[in-house]
Design a protein around this motif. Structure first.
Motif, mmCIF file in Angstrom:
data_model
loop_
_atom_site.group_PDB
_atom_site.id
_atom_site.type_symbol
_atom_site.label_atom_id
_atom_site.label_comp_id
_atom_site.label_asym_id
_atom_site.label_seq_id
_atom_site.Cartn_x
_atom_site.Cartn_y
_atom_site.Cartn_z
ATOM 1 N N PRO A 57 96.196 -16.839 22.153
ATOM 2 C CA PRO A 57 96.649 -15.440 22.095
ATOM 3 C C PRO A 57 96.647 -14.844 20.679
ATOM 4 N N GLU A 58 96.557 -15.690 19.664
ATOM 5 C CA GLU A 58 96.564 -15.198 18.285
ATOM 6 C C GLU A 58 95.200 -14.706 17.813
ATOM 7 N N CYS A 70 83.601 -15.771 15.964
ATOM 8 C CA CYS A 70 84.705 -16.029 15.041
ATOM 9 C C CYS A 70 84.542 -15.207 13.760
ATOM 10 N N ILE A 71 85.641 -14.548 13.354
ATOM 11 C CA ILE A 71 85.593 -13.710 12.143
ATOM 12 C C ILE A 71 86.264 -14.389 10.953
ATOM 13 N N ASP A 72 86.587 -15.664 11.080
ATOM 14 C CA ASP A 72 87.117 -16.462 9.977
ATOM 15 C C ASP A 72 88.436 -15.915 9.433
ATOM 16 N N CYS A 73 89.304 -15.452 10.326
ATOM 17 C CA CYS A 73 90.565 -14.869 9.868
ATOM 18 C C CYS A 73 91.650 -15.910 9.652
ATOM 19 N N GLY A 74 91.567 -17.056 10.350
ATOM 20 C CA GLY A 74 92.546 -18.112 10.195
ATOM 21 C C GLY A 74 93.823 -17.936 11.000
ATOM 22 N N ALA A 75 93.885 -16.916 11.849
ATOM 23 C CA ALA A 75 95.093 -16.686 12.648
ATOM 24 C C ALA A 75 95.410 -17.887 13.530
ATOM 25 N N CYS A 76 94.395 -18.516 14.073
ATOM 26 C CA CYS A 76 94.588 -19.684 14.933
ATOM 27 C C CYS A 76 95.169 -20.853 14.145
ATOM 28 N N SER A 77 94.669 -21.036 12.968
ATOM 29 C CA SER A 77 95.128 -22.130 12.121
ATOM 30 C C SER A 77 96.583 -21.947 11.703
ATOM 31 N N ASN A 78 96.983 -20.712 11.507
ATOM 32 C CA ASN A 78 98.343 -20.420 11.058
ATOM 33 C C ASN A 78 99.404 -20.778 12.095
ATOM 34 N N VAL A 79 99.058 -20.798 13.373
ATOM 35 C CA VAL A 79 100.052 -21.076 14.417
ATOM 36 C C VAL A 79 99.922 -22.467 15.035
#
Length: 56
Positions: A17-18, A38-47
């Motif tokens: 969901p992130e 993937c836009i390489d934002c890192g939102a997935c990694s942060n959670v």
């Protein structure tokens, strides 16, 4: 550079969901990221509780 989800994924689903571009989905044994979107934002990694999403 796209993110990929490594084998430490525990299928918790926190990452899906992130993702602002909705390119994360449940795979057979772990979640997967469509590298083309993937836009390489890192939102997935942060959670992620186990740091499974990593830059490719």
């Amino acid at each position: 550079m796209a993110y990929v989800i490594n084998d430490s994924c525990v299928n918790c689903g926190a990452c899906e969901p992130e993702c602002p571009v909705s390119v994360i989905s449940a795979g057979d044994s772990k979640y997967v990221i469509d590298a083309d979107g993937c836009i390489d934002c890192g939102a997935c990694s942060n959670v992620c509780p186990v740091d499974a999403p990593q830059p490719e």
